[in-house]
Structure formats: C-alpha cells, structure tokens
Design a protein around this motif. Structure first.
Motif, PDB file in Angstrom:
ATOM      1  N   VAL A 102     -11.206   0.108 -11.851  1.00 37.88           N
ATOM      2  CA  VAL A 102      -9.739  -0.397 -11.335  1.00 37.88           C
ATOM      3  C   VAL A 102      -9.164   0.485 -10.176  1.00 37.88           C
ATOM      4  O   VAL A 102      -8.993   1.639 -10.618  1.00 37.88           O
ATOM      5  CB  VAL A 102      -9.046  -0.799 -12.545  1.00 37.88           C
ATOM      6  N   LEU A 103      -9.007   0.177  -9.105  1.00 34.42           N
ATOM      7  CA  LEU A 103      -8.523   0.951  -8.084  1.00 34.42           C
ATOM      8  C   LEU A 103      -6.841   0.503  -7.647  1.00 34.42           C
ATOM      9  O   LEU A 103      -6.553  -0.730  -8.006  1.00 34.42           O
ATOM     10  CB  LEU A 103      -9.008   0.690  -6.893  1.00 34.42           C
ATOM     11  N   ASP A 104      -6.111   1.582  -7.925  1.00 37.39           N
ATOM     12  CA  ASP A 104      -4.631   1.340  -7.449  1.00 37.39           C
ATOM     13  C   ASP A 104      -4.287   2.217  -6.307  1.00 37.39           C
ATOM     14  O   ASP A 104      -4.157   3.309  -6.590  1.00 37.39           O
ATOM     15  CB  ASP A 104      -3.697   1.671  -8.735  1.00 37.39           C
ATOM     16  N   PRO A 105      -4.051   1.430  -5.080  1.00 37.13           N
ATOM     17  CA  PRO A 105      -3.827   2.445  -3.922  1.00 37.13           C
ATOM     18  C   PRO A 105      -2.434   2.945  -3.626  1.00 37.13           C
ATOM     19  O   PRO A 105      -2.239   3.836  -3.157  1.00 37.13           O
ATOM     20  CB  PRO A 105      -4.400   1.631  -2.828  1.00 37.13           C
TER      21      PRO A 105
ATOM     22  N   PHE B  74      -0.312   4.168  -6.503  1.00 35.18           N
ATOM     23  CA  PHE B  74      -0.544   4.465  -8.146  1.00 35.18           C
ATOM     24  C   PHE B  74       0.740   4.916  -8.616  1.00 35.18           C
ATOM     25  O   PHE B  74       0.894   4.582  -9.811  1.00 35.18           O
ATOM     26  CB  PHE B  74      -1.356   6.000  -8.136  1.00 35.18           C
ATOM     27  N   GLY B  75       1.925   5.559  -8.086  1.00 36.03           N
ATOM     28  CA  GLY B  75       2.966   5.759  -8.624  1.00 36.03           C
ATOM     29  C   GLY B  75       3.012   6.458  -9.849  1.00 36.03           C
ATOM     30  O   GLY B  75       2.313   7.617  -9.711  1.00 36.03           O
ATOM     31  N   THR B  76       3.504   5.923 -10.809  1.00 33.86           N
ATOM     32  CA  THR B  76       3.674   6.846 -12.080  1.00 33.86           C
ATOM     33  C   THR B  76       2.516   6.353 -12.931  1.00 33.86           C
ATOM     34  O   THR B  76       2.439   6.625 -14.113  1.00 33.86           O
ATOM     35  CB  THR B  76       4.966   6.805 -12.593  1.00 33.86           C
ATOM     36  N   GLY B  77       1.504   5.803 -12.557  1.00 34.06           N
ATOM     37  CA  GLY B  77       0.166   5.525 -13.051  1.00 34.06           C
ATOM     38  C   GLY B  77       0.291   4.473 -14.061  1.00 34.06           C
ATOM     39  O   GLY B  77      -0.421   4.620 -15.070  1.00 34.06           O
ATOM     40  N   THR B  78       1.022   3.297 -14.085  1.00 33.28           N
ATOM     41  CA  THR B  78       0.820   2.289 -15.064  1.00 33.28           C
ATOM     42  C   THR B  78      -0.609   1.578 -15.058  1.00 33.28           C
ATOM     43  O   THR B  78      -0.967   1.391 -16.222  1.00 33.28           O
ATOM     44  CB  THR B  78       2.009   1.213 -14.853  1.00 33.28           C
ATOM     45  N   THR B  79      -1.185   1.580 -13.925  1.00 28.62           N
ATOM     46  CA  THR B  79      -2.450   1.094 -13.965  1.00 28.62           C
ATOM     47  C   THR B  79      -3.379   2.025 -14.639  1.00 28.62           C
ATOM     48  O   THR B  79      -4.249   1.608 -15.284  1.00 28.62           O
ATOM     49  CB  THR B  79      -3.121   0.943 -12.497  1.00 28.62           C
ATOM     50  N   GLY B  80      -3.351   3.189 -14.453  1.00 31.60           N
ATOM     51  CA  GLY B  80      -4.272   4.144 -15.030  1.00 31.60           C
ATOM     52  C   GLY B  80      -3.986   4.110 -16.605  1.00 31.60           C
ATOM     53  O   GLY B  80      -5.015   4.199 -17.265  1.00 31.60           O
ATOM     54  N   ALA B  81      -2.714   4.222 -16.965  1.00 35.23           N
ATOM     55  CA  ALA B  81      -2.397   4.243 -18.472  1.00 35.23           C
ATOM     56  C   ALA B  81      -3.178   3.004 -19.008  1.00 35.23           C
ATOM     57  O   ALA B  81      -3.580   3.103 -20.380  1.00 35.23           O
ATOM     58  CB  ALA B  81      -0.930   4.241 -18.690  1.00 35.23           C
TER      59      ALA B  81
ATOM     60  N   ILE C  93      -8.680  -8.600  -5.942  1.00 31.81           N
ATOM     61  CA  ILE C  93      -7.773  -7.901  -5.657  1.00 31.81           C
ATOM     62  C   ILE C  93      -6.262  -8.492  -5.966  1.00 31.81           C
ATOM     63  O   ILE C  93      -6.278  -9.810  -5.891  1.00 31.81           O
ATOM     64  CB  ILE C  93      -7.586  -7.471  -4.330  1.00 31.81           C
ATOM     65  N   TRP C  94      -5.439  -7.711  -6.875  1.00 30.68           N
ATOM     66  CA  TRP C  94      -4.062  -8.418  -7.013  1.00 30.68           C
ATOM     67  C   TRP C  94      -3.198  -7.341  -6.101  1.00 30.68           C
ATOM     68  O   TRP C  94      -3.304  -6.376  -6.015  1.00 30.68           O
ATOM     69  CB  TRP C  94      -3.981  -8.283  -8.467  1.00 30.68           C
TER      70      TRP C  94
ATOM     71  N   ALA D 176      -2.550  -3.443  -6.457  1.00 31.04           N
ATOM     72  CA  ALA D 176      -1.756  -2.739  -5.453  1.00 31.04           C
ATOM     73  C   ALA D 176      -0.349  -3.452  -5.512  1.00 31.04           C
ATOM     74  O   ALA D 176       0.035  -4.696  -5.492  1.00 31.04           O
ATOM     75  CB  ALA D 176      -2.230  -3.121  -4.126  1.00 31.04           C
ATOM     76  N   ASP D 177       0.571  -2.418  -5.559  1.00 27.43           N
ATOM     77  CA  ASP D 177       1.917  -2.659  -5.629  1.00 27.43           C
ATOM     78  C   ASP D 177       2.505  -1.975  -4.226  1.00 27.43           C
ATOM     79  O   ASP D 177       3.268  -0.732  -4.491  1.00 27.43           O
ATOM     80  CB  ASP D 177       2.657  -1.878  -6.821  1.00 27.43           C
ATOM     81  N   PRO D 178       2.348  -2.489  -3.159  1.00 31.28           N
ATOM     82  CA  PRO D 178       2.658  -1.699  -1.956  1.00 31.28           C
ATOM     83  C   PRO D 178       4.162  -1.577  -1.889  1.00 31.28           C
ATOM     84  O   PRO D 178       4.972  -2.526  -2.419  1.00 31.28           O
ATOM     85  CB  PRO D 178       2.126  -2.495  -0.637  1.00 31.28           C
ATOM     86  N   PRO D 179       4.620  -0.584  -0.722  1.00 30.25           N
ATOM     87  CA  PRO D 179       6.271  -0.641  -0.474  1.00 30.25           C
ATOM     88  C   PRO D 179       6.485  -1.795   0.061  1.00 30.25           C
ATOM     89  O   PRO D 179       5.690  -2.303   0.954  1.00 30.25           O
ATOM     90  CB  PRO D 179       6.267   0.781   0.153  1.00 30.25           C
TER      91      PRO D 179
END
Lengths: 378, 378
Positions: free
Chosen positions: A229-232, A234-241, A104-105, A47-50
């Motif tokens: 792997v979940l990214d709540p 997601f932004g431009t999807g670094t986690t997905g890539a 969780i990170w 998670a990279d929250p605002p």
DNA sequence: GGCTGATCTGAATCATCTA
DNA sequence: GTAGATGATTCAGATCAGC
C-alpha cells in the motif's frame, strides 16, 4: 521497521530484485520519489493530498494543457490551473507504479475533490465509487452562513476502464455489515483523543490526521494481506500504522522531517495482527470449480435421476455424460435451466433440485460435499 | 398556471417589464431558451443535468430479470470533452440570468459531478457546500463488485466569490433539524409510490424523477417566498411543483413534449401552502443501524477477541474484517451464531457475549454505546 | 376490509475461466 | 486475443394476488 532510505540508494539497486523500499518512508517530493519505485509494483494507493488552493511555489510541473475558457476571473483560474497541474503530476506518477489491477483512493473536500475527480477521469483511471465519510463530530459552522460541513469525499478508482480483477472483498464487507451490502456512505468519528498525535507541548503534530478506522475500512475492502500500500502524502503515517497492523506492506512519501519522525515512532509501536484474525471472508467465487459430472462419478447423483426446480414446474433427466435433458433441450445444467425458463442465463447449481425423503434440496449441496472432500485431499 | 411561451414572443416584449415567463415552461434547448430571459432575473437555480452514465452492456438481477437502465438519447455524450463543453455552455447561460446574490444547485453522481464541480469553479462560481443525498432505498449492486451506490452529490454555489448576501435560512434549517445545525448529509427516500409519475401503461414517465422532499429542503434553505427559481432541465417538473407549493415562482426549460405535458398537469394540481405553513419543515431522520464491524472500528471489540454464548457452550473468534470464526464456520455474527446452534437464523447481537471482569455481557451493549454517537450525527 | 406472502423496481459506468 | 462456457449476484419499499 520504518526506516528512511535515500533515492540514490534505491536507484543503484536492481529495481526488479530490490524490495528495500518496502515498509519504509521515502523523504522527498512525491513525484520525484515515486520515480525511484519500479513500475507496476503497488497494489493499492491511499492519497490525502493538500487542498490548499494558494499553492504558490510548491508545485512541481508547469501545466501543458490548453485553456479554452474565456472569463474575467484570471487570478482564480490560474490557481486552479496550478492545482490541476500539481494533481495531474502526482496522479500520473501514482499510475505508473500501480499494478494493472491496482486501485487508488483519494480523499478530499469540496475545495479540491472535483479537480481530483476530473483529473482521475482525464488520465484514464476508471471511477469505481465515490464514498462519503460522514463525521459523527464535525466542526460546527461558526458564522451560520452555510450548512455544517459534516463529510469528506473519497474516490475509489481502478487504473484502467477495463480492469476487472481488482481486489474488492465483497463478502467480507457484507458479512461485517449485518449481512447487507456495504454502502457508499460511511460513518466515523474524526481523529481525536489518544489516537491523535500530539507534540511535547500538547499541540497536534499534523493538522489533518485521518482516523485509523477509515484507513482500516479501506484496506479491508480493497487489499489483501501481503499487498503493498502506497501513501504519497504520508504525513504522520496513519496509512503505515494501519497497514502494519493489518498485515499489509506500506511505502510512504513525505517531505517534512517532523512528520517522518512521528510516523516512524508510531508505526514501530504497532502490533501486527495474527494470520487467523486477518483471514478474509470469501464467497463462492473463491471456491474451486466443480464439474457436474464429478457428482455423478462420486455417486451423489446417478444417471437417469430426475431434477426439478424448487417449485417442480420444470424437470430434467440426468445423463451419464454429465449433461441433462428436458423436453426438447439437452446440455449443461446451466443451459437447460436457462432454456426451460426462457432466460439467457441460469445458475444450474441453485436452480435444479433433487428430492430426498420428500424434501427438495438444491444440487449445490452435493457440490459442497465434494468441495469439502477436495479440501481434505488438498 | 404552467403555460408554454415561444421564444419569439418573449423577445419582442421589453425584458424589463416582461414577467410573462414567470411560472411557465419554456420548450427548447436550455442554452438557447435562457438567452430569452433577462440577465440577473433569477434568485435560485436547481439543475439536474444528464449524468453521462456511460453504461456498458445490459445488466440483469440475480433472478435474471433486466435492470431498466437510463439509456436515453439525452444522456449520450461522445467524450468527457464533449460533456465538459455542454456543461460550460449551460452553466454560463445560467450565470447570466442569475442575480448577483443568487445561488445555484446542481445534482449529480460520480459519473459527472466532478466535471460539473470543476466547471463551476472554472467559470467563477464560488462553492458554498457540497451536500450528500443519502438514499434510504438505493438500488443494490447486483454483481457484488463495488460498494452499493447509495448517494448522490449536490453542489451549492454562489455566482461570485465575494457574494455575501445570498439567501441561507440558517435559523429555519436549524429549527427544522432538532435545534442543531443542518449538516451537509441529508437522508431521503428515492421517488417512488404515489409521487412517481406513471403513464397510462403504468410505466414511469421520466427515468430520473427527483423526490419533492429534496427540492423542498433546497428551496426552504436557500430561497424566500416570492423568489424566482429556475430549472434548466425541468423534466416532469418537480422543481415547479415544489416551488408552487412553497410560494416561489418558477421557470422551467425542457425539450421533450411528453415531459412538459406531464409537468404542466402536475403543477396545476398543486395546492400552494399558506403563509403560516411555510415557516418550518422537517425531514425524516435516520433509523440508526449499526454493523458489527463498527464496534471493531470503534475499538470496542478487537480482532482476536473470543465471543461466547451466554452459557459458554459455543465460542467464536473475531477477525479484522468484521466476520467471526467458530469450529468450521466463518461469517457474520448472525450466520455463525445460527450455524453453531444448527438453526436457520440467529440474532448475533444478543447471542454472542464478551467477558468483562468475569461477567458475560451481550455484544448488543456495545451497540448501544455506538448508537448514542450515531444519534448525534443524525 | 385486513393480513400475508409473492412480485416488482429504482440515475448502474456491476465476470471470469478455458480452449 | 477472442469465443464460448460456467455460474455469481440484490435492498428497501411499493404493489398485487390470494385468502
């Protein structure tokens, strides 16, 4: 690969059987979107929250906790409270979907990371490490009134205090790090150049795109191929890539259509690595257990044989039943090894040796032979 | 120099005229003791509060020796709430005695630093930086279940959000740092050797003595000669010793007599520096160490790529986790290099090569590229 | 005295499987 | 769920013993 599904569509399916949300980006607010996922379905969260503290109307839930501080900074305090409420809401939603042994990170800067860390602790997560991302090329401090802000902080936490079997690929991290333990301070460049997503006008698509190398380190350390792997955020999807490249499934939650579009294109272009490249280094822990008497049955050690420690200070005699005897103690190789040294515990496999052609060899070498035969036999 | 004064003695004096508390150690609980100091009398605070480590059972090293854990009574708290209440109390007391343009430093680990940071924000302090103390020689993780805990975190904050004229010796920091801005990640060894205070039995006097180099960096950055530096958890007086050496006044608060005695002797033995020597100080720089996975993360080597020795007799395939595989062996570049040759050891950096335009180049060449980037980051 | 190798230690939230 | 058995796990640097 990365298609968007509606919440309604997910909800009407049986949550047990439904895996349609795997490798998708869910559009919407993260707390609401996560309610559509089954509980205990996620192996790892990044998670990279605002961390904008002037959140205004974006926050989803009122704060329920009592305020016991007395001070004259009401405005400021109220905005911290709002940020805390927001943080608790999404962390709770994450906790519900996390498997009991999931981790969780969360990444943040000094503006928000202390709120996040406190909330994690308050909600029952158990902090495993804080990790520092040291930037090779941070933005300078232009006004010269502070130190150059050259790092960000990541917190790694398990769902519960007593979670013991979370994934940590210790041996792989160590082997990759010149055979010394991976430390809690990591050095990476910030995301620039070809990796940084730009729009048709050459402007960056997302203001805080994280480097793929950072996500790769995280996933290689704390997840396995096939994990979800979940990214709540997601932004431009670094986690997905990175997940797709490393053979992990992903789920992303994102509100902005422009980010979702960019992420989907980006992820679809990723070429997953093959199985061989993804095999993770494991250590003795992952090896099958071998009982000492198997070595006797295999004829590698014979009853009556003398075992010594590496310096020949202690000796023990092997008995036919797989126990050993020293002076006044008898029992397993471990118990007797501990007893002769006066310790509480001992690894008998590495402590006891046999003499072969005048040279001492730990009995662990025989175990290796047995294991190799076991592997061949399946 | 470092004499102890009673609270009553201080109180009956006029707070305005009284400077008798300068360069002294006040015995007692820090909140009560700070009430005796005049408001707005302190230029800088360094605080090393209890970390609330919450350690479980005993920990042994791989050789079965016991780890000497911090289990002192002063580090025991019933709950996070209790720790928060303690934290708010001493931070409020500190805030009262701090000058409007004074700043505070607090050091902690992931166990407590998030509570401290949140409390600082809640009480109206304004965070200026978080700074990471990277340890050159941290204690290993003995069980291999986490990353090696190789850093501690410092928070630097001003008393108020609108404080503008706090002391920050930007130019001195830059000059001391090879003429580039001082970053937020600092590298220092932990306190050992001759600097570490030992009792007559050779045991450490205080379990968590901080290195003088760390305090020197802090004071050189954020205070001026003649300033008053307060340490509410004085311990064995590192803050006092460095303050005296650097021409700053100190005030220490400490409860334990044994620590006070040791601190007083220590400080009395300090030789203050002359004016000329107080200008610029430099810290140690990192010896750039590069791990193999950094090359993968940097995209210089890709998973699946084939490595060979210089005569192409052996080959190995790179995996995503930073390990390599040859015939029947997997592990670090060094381990696998040794194994294929039948040696005990091997320098994988010079042994393994990649082919580029028909020519073989040792992977060490990529390391050189990475080192250049690391050098920039210190 | 100097060198070599063994020993010791530092703010640590440090297991897992079977019966 | 709990008790007992198995057996996995350390880096850098200071200090000390022995030659």
């Amino acid at each position: 690969m990365a298609s968007s599904v509606s919440l309604a569509e997910i909800r009407k399916l049986s949550p047990e059987a439904d895996k349609s949300w795997l490798d998708t980006i869910i559009k919407g607010d993260c707390v609401a979107a996560l309610e559509a996922l089954p509980a205990g379905s996620i192996d790892m969260i990044f998670a990279d929250p605002p961390y904008n503290l002037q959140l205004g109307g974006d926050l989803t839930r009122p704060d329920q906790s009592a305020v016991d501080a007395v001070n004259d900074h009401w405005d400021q305090f109220e905005s911290f409270q709002a940020y805390d409420a927001f943080t608790r809401a999404w962390l709770l939603a994450c906790r519900r979907v996390l498997k009991p042994n999931g981790t969780i990170w969360v990444i943040g800067s000094y503006h928000n990371i202390f709120r996040v860390g406190s909330s994690l602790q308050d909600l029952g997560f158990w902090l495993l490490n804080d990790v520092v991302w040291r930037k090779t090329n941070p933005m300078p401090n232009f006004r010269g009134r502070r130190f150059q802000n050259a790092h960000e902080t990541l917190i790694w936490a398990s769902r519960d205090a007593d979670a013991k079997s979370y994934t940590f690929n210790y041996e792989a991290m160590k082997a990759a790090n010149d055979d010394v333990q991976m430390r809690s301070d990591w050095l990476f460049p910030i995301c620039t150049g070809g990796e940084r997503l730009k729009d048709e006008n050459g402007r960056k698509v997302h203001p805080t795109q994280k480097p793929e190398a950072l996500l790769a380190r995280i996933m290689m350390a704390s997840s396995k191929p096939g994990d979800v792997v979940l990214d709540p955020f997601f932004g431009t999807g670094t986690t997905g890539a990175v997940a797709r490249r490393l053979g992990r499934h992903f789920v992303g939650v994102e509100r902005e259509d422009s980010y979702i579009d960019a992420a989907r294109k980006r992820i679809d272009a990723v070429e997953p690595l093959g199985k061989a490249e993804l095999t993770v280094m494991t250590g003795k822990r992952a090896e099958p257990r071998v009982a000492f008497n198997v070595l006797i049955e295999a004829g590698l050690i014979r009853p009556g044989q003398v075992l010594t420690d590496s310096r020949k200070r202690f000796k023990a005699i092997v008995r036919a039943d797989g126990t050993v005897v020293a002076d006044n103690v008898a029992g397993s190789i471990h118990k007797v090894g501990a007893a002769v040294q006066g310790f509480d515990a001992c690894n008998g496999w590495t402590f006891w040796h046999t003499e072969k052609d005048g040279e001492l060899a730990p009995i662990d070498e025989f175990r290796t032979i047995v294991r190799a035969e076991m592997a061949r036999a399946g």
